[in-house]
Design a protein around this motif. Structure first.
Motif, PDB file in Angstrom:
ATOM      1  N   LEU A  28      41.116  54.130 -15.496  1.00 62.02           N
ATOM      2  CA  LEU A  28      39.673  53.882 -15.464  1.00 62.02           C
ATOM      3  C   LEU A  28      39.342  52.720 -14.531  1.00 62.02           C
ATOM      4  CD1 LEU A  28      36.694  53.924 -16.391  1.00 62.02           C
ATOM      5  CD2 LEU A  28      37.434  52.640 -18.422  1.00 62.02           C
ATOM      6  N   VAL A  29      40.062  51.620 -14.673  1.00 59.42           N
ATOM      7  CA  VAL A  29      39.793  50.436 -13.852  1.00 59.42           C
ATOM      8  C   VAL A  29      40.034  50.746 -12.377  1.00 59.42           C
ATOM      9  CG1 VAL A  29      40.555  48.088 -13.331  1.00 59.42           C
ATOM     10  CG2 VAL A  29      40.204  48.795 -15.709  1.00 59.42           C
ATOM     11  N   GLU A  30      41.126  51.421 -12.078  1.00 55.55           N
ATOM     12  CA  GLU A  30      41.444  51.757 -10.684  1.00 55.55           C
ATOM     13  C   GLU A  30      40.357  52.638 -10.063  1.00 55.55           C
ATOM     14  OE1 GLU A  30      44.614  54.556  -8.358  1.00 55.55           O
ATOM     15  OE2 GLU A  30      45.401  53.334  -9.993  1.00 55.55           O
ATOM     16  N   LYS A  31      39.951  53.666 -10.790  1.00 58.68           N
ATOM     17  CA  LYS A  31      38.922  54.572 -10.262  1.00 58.68           C
ATOM     18  C   LYS A  31      37.568  53.876 -10.156  1.00 58.68           C
ATOM     19  CE  LYS A  31      41.276  58.770 -11.607  1.00 58.68           C
ATOM     20  NZ  LYS A  31      41.353  59.889 -12.545  1.00 58.68           N
ATOM     21  N   THR A  32      37.274  52.989 -11.088  1.00 58.98           N
ATOM     22  CA  THR A  32      36.012  52.240 -11.037  1.00 58.98           C
ATOM     23  C   THR A  32      36.007  51.301  -9.838  1.00 58.98           C
ATOM     24  OG1 THR A  32      35.768  52.382 -13.438  1.00 58.98           O
ATOM     25  CG2 THR A  32      34.499  50.674 -12.311  1.00 58.98           C
ATOM     26  N   GLU A  33      37.120  50.623  -9.603  1.00 58.35           N
ATOM     27  CA  GLU A  33      37.224  49.740  -8.440  1.00 58.35           C
ATOM     28  C   GLU A  33      37.045  50.527  -7.144  1.00 58.35           C
ATOM     29  OE1 GLU A  33      41.073  47.969  -8.970  1.00 58.35           O
ATOM     30  OE2 GLU A  33      40.230  46.220  -9.993  1.00 58.35           O
ATOM     31  N   ARG A  34      37.681  51.679  -7.062  1.00 58.44           N
ATOM     32  CA  ARG A  34      37.566  52.524  -5.861  1.00 58.44           C
ATOM     33  C   ARG A  34      36.117  52.968  -5.656  1.00 58.44           C
ATOM     34  NH1 ARG A  34      40.695  57.049  -6.963  1.00 58.44           N
ATOM     35  NH2 ARG A  34      42.499  55.679  -6.954  1.00 58.44           N
ATOM     36  N   GLN A  35      35.468  53.386  -6.737  1.00 58.38           N
ATOM     37  CA  GLN A  35      34.076  53.828  -6.661  1.00 58.38           C
ATOM     38  C   GLN A  35      33.168  52.683  -6.215  1.00 58.38           C
ATOM     39  OE1 GLN A  35      32.331  54.727 -10.470  1.00 58.38           O
ATOM     40  NE2 GLN A  35      30.929  56.222  -9.574  1.00 58.38           N
ATOM     41  N   MET A  36      33.388  51.498  -6.765  1.00 58.69           N
ATOM     42  CA  MET A  36      32.566  50.346  -6.384  1.00 58.69           C
ATOM     43  C   MET A  36      32.813  49.963  -4.925  1.00 58.69           C
ATOM     44  SD  MET A  36      32.859  48.123  -9.885  1.00 58.69           S
ATOM     45  CE  MET A  36      31.818  46.781  -9.341  1.00 58.69           C
ATOM     46  N   GLY A  37      34.057  50.038  -4.493  1.00 59.91           N
ATOM     47  CA  GLY A  37      34.390  49.744  -3.105  1.00 59.91           C
ATOM     48  C   GLY A  37      33.740  50.730  -2.154  1.00 59.91           C
ATOM     49  N   ASN A  38      33.773  52.007  -2.518  1.00 60.52           N
ATOM     50  CA  ASN A  38      33.131  53.028  -1.687  1.00 60.52           C
ATOM     51  C   ASN A  38      31.626  52.812  -1.633  1.00 60.52           C
ATOM     52  OD1 ASN A  38      35.568  54.278  -1.163  1.00 60.52           O
ATOM     53  ND2 ASN A  38      35.327  55.803  -2.754  1.00 60.52           N
ATOM     54  N   GLY A  39      31.041  52.447  -2.754  1.00 58.41           N
ATOM     55  CA  GLY A  39      29.602  52.172  -2.793  1.00 58.41           C
ATOM     56  C   GLY A  39      29.238  50.996  -1.910  1.00 58.41           C
ATOM     57  N   LEU A  40      30.050  49.968  -1.934  1.00 60.61           N
ATOM     58  CA  LEU A  40      29.816  48.794  -1.093  1.00 60.61           C
ATOM     59  C   LEU A  40      29.942  49.166   0.383  1.00 60.61           C
ATOM     60  CD1 LEU A  40      29.288  45.769  -0.839  1.00 60.61           C
ATOM     61  CD2 LEU A  40      31.745  45.401  -1.092  1.00 60.61           C
ATOM     62  N   TYR A  41      30.965  49.952   0.721  1.00 59.39           N
ATOM     63  CA  TYR A  41      31.158  50.392   2.096  1.00 59.39           C
ATOM     64  C   TYR A  41      29.947  51.204   2.580  1.00 59.39           C
ATOM     65  CZ  TYR A  41      33.000  52.879   6.129  1.00 59.39           C
ATOM     66  OH  TYR A  41      33.161  53.404   7.379  1.00 59.39           O
ATOM     67  N   GLU A  42      29.474  52.127   1.747  1.00 61.70           N
ATOM     68  CA  GLU A  42      28.307  52.942   2.109  1.00 61.70           C
ATOM     69  C   GLU A  42      27.069  52.069   2.297  1.00 61.70           C
ATOM     70  OE1 GLU A  42      28.023  55.919  -0.921  1.00 61.70           O
ATOM     71  OE2 GLU A  42      29.923  56.841  -0.333  1.00 61.70           O
ATOM     72  N   TYR A  43      26.910  51.074   1.455  1.00 63.67           N
ATOM     73  CA  TYR A  43      25.772  50.159   1.575  1.00 63.67           C
ATOM     74  C   TYR A  43      25.839  49.396   2.894  1.00 63.67           C
ATOM     75  CZ  TYR A  43      22.841  46.067   0.892  1.00 63.67           C
ATOM     76  OH  TYR A  43      21.900  45.083   1.067  1.00 63.67           O
ATOM     77  N   ILE A  44      27.008  48.884   3.223  1.00 60.09           N
ATOM     78  CA  ILE A  44      27.174  48.120   4.463  1.00 60.09           C
ATOM     79  C   ILE A  44      26.912  49.009   5.672  1.00 60.09           C
ATOM     80  CG2 ILE A  44      28.882  46.946   5.922  1.00 60.09           C
ATOM     81  CD1 ILE A  44      30.093  45.851   3.271  1.00 60.09           C
ATOM     82  N   GLU A  45      27.425  50.222   5.655  1.00 59.19           N
ATOM     83  CA  GLU A  45      27.208  51.150   6.772  1.00 59.19           C
ATOM     84  C   GLU A  45      25.729  51.487   6.919  1.00 59.19           C
ATOM     85  OE1 GLU A  45      29.309  52.490   9.214  1.00 59.19           O
ATOM     86  OE2 GLU A  45      30.525  50.831   8.457  1.00 59.19           O
ATOM     87  N   ALA A  46      25.045  51.730   5.806  1.00 61.42           N
ATOM     88  CA  ALA A  46      23.615  52.029   5.859  1.00 61.42           C
ATOM     89  C   ALA A  46      22.830  50.838   6.376  1.00 61.42           C
ATOM     90  CB  ALA A  46      23.107  52.444   4.471  1.00 61.42           C
ATOM     91  N   LYS A  47      23.183  49.653   5.917  1.00 61.73           N
ATOM     92  CA  LYS A  47      22.522  48.423   6.373  1.00 61.73           C
ATOM     93  C   LYS A  47      22.751  48.208   7.858  1.00 61.73           C
ATOM     94  CE  LYS A  47      20.741  44.262   5.343  1.00 61.73           C
ATOM     95  NZ  LYS A  47      19.374  44.162   5.721  1.00 61.73           N
ATOM     96  N   LYS A  48      23.958  48.465   8.313  1.00 58.87           N
ATOM     97  CA  LYS A  48      24.289  48.311   9.732  1.00 58.87           C
ATOM     98  C   LYS A  48      23.471  49.294  10.570  1.00 58.87           C
ATOM     99  CE  LYS A  48      28.321  49.592  11.336  1.00 58.87           C
ATOM    100  NZ  LYS A  48      29.757  49.687  11.614  1.00 58.87           N
ATOM    101  N   ASN A  49      23.333  50.528  10.091  1.00 53.21           N
ATOM    102  CA  ASN A  49      22.559  51.525  10.828  1.00 53.21           C
ATOM    103  C   ASN A  49      21.078  51.147  10.903  1.00 53.21           C
ATOM    104  OD1 ASN A  49      24.786  53.093  11.390  1.00 53.21           O
ATOM    105  ND2 ASN A  49      24.525  54.368   9.577  1.00 53.21           N
ATOM    106  N   ILE A  50      20.556  50.582   9.824  1.00 54.33           N
ATOM    107  CA  ILE A  50      19.156  50.150   9.809  1.00 54.33           C
ATOM    108  C   ILE A  50      18.964  48.985  10.781  1.00 54.33           C
ATOM    109  CG2 ILE A  50      17.373  49.022   8.417  1.00 54.33           C
ATOM    110  CD1 ILE A  50      18.437  50.700   6.044  1.00 54.33           C
ATOM    111  N   ASP A  51      19.892  48.027  10.752  1.00 51.39           N
ATOM    112  CA  ASP A  51      19.793  46.867  11.635  1.00 51.39           C
ATOM    113  C   ASP A  51      19.957  47.231  13.095  1.00 51.39           C
ATOM    114  OD1 ASP A  51      19.404  45.294   9.415  1.00 51.39           O
ATOM    115  OD2 ASP A  51      21.461  44.514   9.352  1.00 51.39           O
TER     116      ASP A  51
END
Length: 84
Positions: free
Chosen positions: A59-82
């Motif tokens: 559970l912890v491993e999959k949650t960490e991976r999911q949170m990391g992917n979410g952060l990566y997607e957020y950064i990519e979206a923010k970069k595209n907007i900027d």
């Protein structure tokens, strides 16, 4: 049928993830968190937990991976907007 990636299955995983995060905020340590605590917090039966995860470490491993992917997607979206 409750199969992977259907809405009910995903809702249950979200409940489990929220329960883990809530318990981490309360307990401040993963060592104090048990599957029983997570199930109680998520209001699910322990067999339901084990249908989704092998154990608490899975559970912890999959949650960490999911949170990391979410952060990566957020950064990519923010970069595209900027960039525009």
């Amino acid at each position: 049928m409750n199969t992977k990636n259907n809405q009910r299955y995903m809702n249950t995983e979200n409940k489990i993830n929220r329960a883990l995060k809530s318990l981490l905020l309360k307990e401040k340590s993963l060592k104090k968190i048990t599957v029983r605590n997570i199930c109680k917090e998520a209001q699910i039966h322990h067999t339901t937990f084990y249908e989704h995860y092998i154990d608490i470490f899975d559970l912890v491993e999959k949650t960490e991976r999911q949170m990391g992917n979410g952060l990566y997607e957020y950064i990519e979206a923010k970069k595209n907007i900027d960039d525009n």
